[in-house]
Design an enzyme around this catalytic site. Structure first.
Site, PDB file in Angstrom:
ATOM      1  NE  ARG A  36      -1.636  -2.182   2.858  1.00  0.00           N
ATOM      2  CZ  ARG A  36      -1.681  -3.520   2.555  1.00  0.00           C
ATOM      3  NH1 ARG A  36      -2.298  -4.007   1.639  1.00  0.00           N
ATOM      4  NH2 ARG A  36      -0.755  -4.378   3.187  1.00  0.00           N
ATOM      5  CB  THR A  37       3.756   2.499   2.300  1.00  0.00           C
ATOM      6  OG1 THR A  37       2.773   2.115   3.467  1.00  0.00           O
ATOM      7  CG2 THR A  37       4.290   3.968   2.487  1.00  0.00           C
ATOM      8  CE  LYS A  65      27.403  -4.483  -6.046  1.00  0.00           C
ATOM      9  NZ  LYS A  65      27.662  -3.696  -7.228  1.00  0.00           N
ATOM     10  NE  ARG A  86       7.439   0.594   4.955  1.00  0.00           N
ATOM     11  CZ  ARG A  86       6.150   0.254   4.668  1.00  0.00           C
ATOM     12  NH1 ARG A  86       5.924  -1.276   4.423  1.00  0.00           N
ATOM     13  NH2 ARG A  86       5.154   0.937   5.127  1.00  0.00           N
ATOM     14  CG  HIS A 114       3.657   4.013   8.527  1.00  0.00           C
ATOM     15  ND1 HIS A 114       4.369   4.840   7.719  1.00  0.00           N
ATOM     16  CD2 HIS A 114       3.247   2.667   8.239  1.00  0.00           C
ATOM     17  CE1 HIS A 114       3.786   4.036   6.596  1.00  0.00           C
ATOM     18  NE2 HIS A 114       3.486   3.016   6.857  1.00  0.00           N
TER      19      HIS A 114
END
Length: 287
Positions: A36-37, A65, A86, A114
């Protein structure tokens, strides 16, 4: 309120957003899974006339890496006009923002915060129940649920009466509880939903998040608790609205979907106009 008001304008007439940020590129860096985000941010910038440059999966990036988050955002800053991040570590977005000069939006930092979810939650609550004289129950994983932490701080600004319902092992973290008390929040904690359900204007349900538990045994002890179904809601007020940040597992039965209480899919859809509004404002959108 400025973000919510702008979102309301876009929601009422999406055509006014078209081309507002033509040629703008949004860099998306998701170090944790998202549906959703991520998709709503992508839809939001495209509806504003812009486009997305996406880091892709962690496995296909230079993170494998050993590249640091600070270096990653400094590189991607050169490709985009704003960044959305995120990351599984609390405080990661705030730290990353110190290394770039473009706007950087926190799309979830582990079990921390959030904030853009909270904006769309507030928008949904305002549209369905109003933000004044609100009595809300927040149930489920209050310890690891970052959506809960952000929402609780925001609701305190509006003087909402907040009832937190959870097993003892998933109560609000002490630091969050302390901050809420310091801010003058009206909060009460419970272990049983039945104690408060009849008084609620909104019931905000959260998933018990297996991925946040340090030990699988701890998750198994509480998995499956605090489920609701249509029968559960028979004692709720007719106007009580049920929200959920999604995804759900088994905490809300599917028979709730067909009741007048359910608003969680509307809530998810609201992510687009709200994130459009936020992007418009951080990118310098005028009135």
């Amino acid at each position: 309120m400025e973000v919510l008001d702008r979102a309301s304008e876009f929601d009422a007439d999406p055509s006014i957003a078209s081309g507002r940020h033509e040629g703008t590129l949004l860099g998306t860096l998701f170090f944790e899974p998202s549906t959703r985000t991520k998709m709503s941010f992508t839809a939001a910038i495209k509806r504003l006339g812009g486009d997305v440059v996406d880091m892709g999966s962690v496995e296909s990036s230079s993170v494998t890496k050993g590249e640091s988050l600070a270096d990653t955002v400094r590189v991607v800053e050169g490709y985009a006009d704003a960044l959305v991040v995120r990351h599984p570590s609390e405080g990661s977005a705030r730290m990353a923002s110190e290394f770039v000069d473009v706007p950087l939006i926190n799309a979830g930092d582990g079990a921390g915060q959030h904030p853009t979810q909270t904006l769309l939650d507030l928008y949904t609550i305002r549209e369905n129940a109003g933000l004044e004289d609100l009595t809300i129950g927040i149930m489920g994983d209050l310890k690891y649920g970052r959506t809960v932490h952000s929402l609780a701080y925001a609701l305190t600004k509006f003087g909402a009466q907040q009832h937190f319902v959870s097993p003892e092992s998933l109560k609000l973290p002490r630091n969050v509880r302390y901050d809420l008390h310091e801010a003058g929040a009206d909060i009460r904690e419970h272990t049983e939903l039945a104690d408060v359900l009849p008084s609620l204007d909104v019931l905000y349900v959260t998933r018990i998040q297996a991925e946040r538990f340090p030990e699988e045994s701890e998750y198994r002890e509480v998995a499956g608790e605090y489920q609701i179904d249509a029968e559960t809601l028979e004692v709720a007020k007719d106007h009580c609205r049920v929200l959920h940040p999604l995804p759900r597992v088994d905490e809300i039965a599917y028979d709730v979907d067909d009741t007048d209480h359910a608003r969680y899919f509307e809530q998810a859809h609201n992510g687009v106009p709200v994130r459009m509004a936020l992007l418009d404002l951080v990118l310098g959108g005028g009135a």
